[in-house]
Design an enzyme around this catalytic site. Structure first.
Site, PDB file in Angstrom:
ATOM      1  N   HIS A  86       0.809  -1.218   0.000  1.00  0.00           N
ATOM      2  CA  HIS A  86       0.000   0.000   0.000  1.00  0.00           C
ATOM      3  C   HIS A  86       0.843   1.270   0.000  1.00  0.00           C
ATOM      4  O   HIS A  86       0.327   2.351  -0.258  1.00  0.00           O
ATOM      5  CB  HIS A  86      -0.912   0.022   1.227  1.00  0.00           C
ATOM      6  CG  HIS A  86      -1.653  -1.254   1.427  1.00  0.00           C
ATOM      7  ND1 HIS A  86      -1.211  -2.252   2.277  1.00  0.00           N
ATOM      8  CD2 HIS A  86      -2.788  -1.722   0.866  1.00  0.00           C
ATOM      9  CE1 HIS A  86      -2.054  -3.266   2.237  1.00  0.00           C
ATOM     10  NE2 HIS A  86      -3.015  -2.977   1.390  1.00  0.00           N
ATOM     11  N   GLU A 138      -2.932   3.265   1.958  1.00  0.00           N
ATOM     12  CA  GLU A 138      -2.422   3.912   0.745  1.00  0.00           C
ATOM     13  C   GLU A 138      -2.558   5.426   0.828  1.00  0.00           C
ATOM     14  O   GLU A 138      -1.660   6.167   0.422  1.00  0.00           O
ATOM     15  CB  GLU A 138      -3.156   3.386  -0.490  1.00  0.00           C
ATOM     16  CG  GLU A 138      -2.604   3.966  -1.782  1.00  0.00           C
ATOM     17  CD  GLU A 138      -3.379   3.542  -3.015  1.00  0.00           C
ATOM     18  OE1 GLU A 138      -3.419   4.327  -3.982  1.00  0.00           O
ATOM     19  OE2 GLU A 138      -3.943   2.426  -3.013  1.00  0.00           O
TER      20      GLU A 138
END
EC number: 1.17.7.4
Length: 336
Positions: A86, A138
């Site tokens: 991520h 993320e």
């Protein structure tokens, strides 16, 4: 003599592509290669991908999952630590260096591309608007590429309507890679209506795998009595697939991690099942779910091929001298 079955007929519309993407393949491969090269333990900051089956499989091989680098015991400071697919804020590798840790960055190359796009906007004097979901790893990683205050998170069209930037003519946007394509397009339209000078990234931020899986579900959902998405509750791209199936016309759409979670008592009478898997869900779970339906139905598989994926992201050079066995590759590819 022909055999007959008392099982009701069921057509499973099986999406292709589905499941693991190139970034997930690469991230899992990095952990497996590190374990083979350096031995256990290999520490992994955050779940390498959002799937418990994968995480537990890596744990059985000797991976240790942590949330903070401070959790690594002093006696294991020379063990490798892997950053998840991520992405991470810039502060994380800086912290690793300060602690004299050996780290391997498994950030998906397409997420790294978004980081570069955000930094490019800033270099050109633009305030960065990040379209994404608050708290997602993320998003945390992308926001952490720039100084505090340089990025504003936009989650909804309502957020876009409330936005009051310091300079409306100096704005650029990027997006989380795993968003709903339709929702993101709506947010971008809302932003452009208010800020005509808004600058887009040089290339699409939503990744190919997200787009392909959503299009496949959209194509196969109309008329489905039930649509199952294999994925974890904390998997953004998997949750978006559930939403896409609902919007595209499936009567019922559910997210399941394993066949044991299928709510048989709630399903009722069905004749058409849509089935896909998020980008972090292994194929072995898809097979498990098909087998579960075969026990109750006379199943016909209707393979719905909507795209062909050939993307392949190589691992870092330091791991390329390690060979994986067929069993290793089966796990990396989600088949075991």
């Amino acid at each position: 003599m022909l055999q007959t079955t008392n099982k009701p007929p069921l057509t499973i519309r099986l999406c292709q592509p589905r499941g693991f993407c190139a970034g997930v393949d690469r991230a899992i491969q990095i952990v497996v290669l590190a374990l083979k090269k350096y031995g256990a333990p290999v520490y992994v900051r955050h779940e390498i991908v959002h799937n418990r089956y994968v995480v537990e499989g890596l744990q059985s091989l000797g991976a240790v999952f942590i949330e903070e680098l401070s959790e690594i015991p002093a006696e294991h400071r020379r063990s490798p630590v892997v950053f998840s697919a991520h992405g991470v804020p810039k502060s994380v590798p800086a912290d690793a260096q300060a602690r004299n840790l050996f780290y391997l960055d498994a950030t998906c190359p397409l997420v790294s591309k978004v980081h570069k796009q955000a930094m490019r906007h800033q270099r050109l004097g633009r305030h960065v608007l990040l379209i994404g979901h608050a708290g997602h790893p993320e998003v945390i990683g992308t926001m952490g590429q720039l100084p505090e205050g340089a990025v504003t998170l936009v989650e909804t069209e309502a957020d876009a309507a409330r936005l009051v930037p310091a300079d409306p003519k100096a704005l650029g946007f990027v997006t989380q890679t795993t968003l709903s394509v339709e929702d993101t397009a709506g947010i971008i339209r809302a932003l452009r209506e208010r800020f005509p000078d808004l600058q887009a990234p040089a290339a699409e931020s939503i990744c190919y795998a997200t787009t392909n899986r959503q299009e496949a579900v959209k194509d196969t959902a109309p008329g489905a009595d039930l649509y199952l998405i294999v994925g974890a509750p904390n998997s953004s791209n998997s949750r978006r697939l559930v939403e896409v199936a609902e919007r595209a016309g499936a009567t019922m759409s559910l997210l399941v991690q394993r066949a044991a979670e299928i709510p048989w008592n709630d399903i009722g009478t069905i004749s058409t099942l849509g089935l896909s898997a998020g980008a972090s869900a292994p194929e072995i779970i898809v097979d498990e779910i098909i087998d579960a339906f075969r026990q109750r139905f006379d199943v016909t598989i209707d393979l719905a091929i909507t795209a062909t994926e050939t993307e392949d992201f190589p691992v870092m050079r330091v791991l390329r001298d390690v060979e994986l066995t067929p069993a290793d590759m089966a796990f990396v590819n989600g088949a075991a």
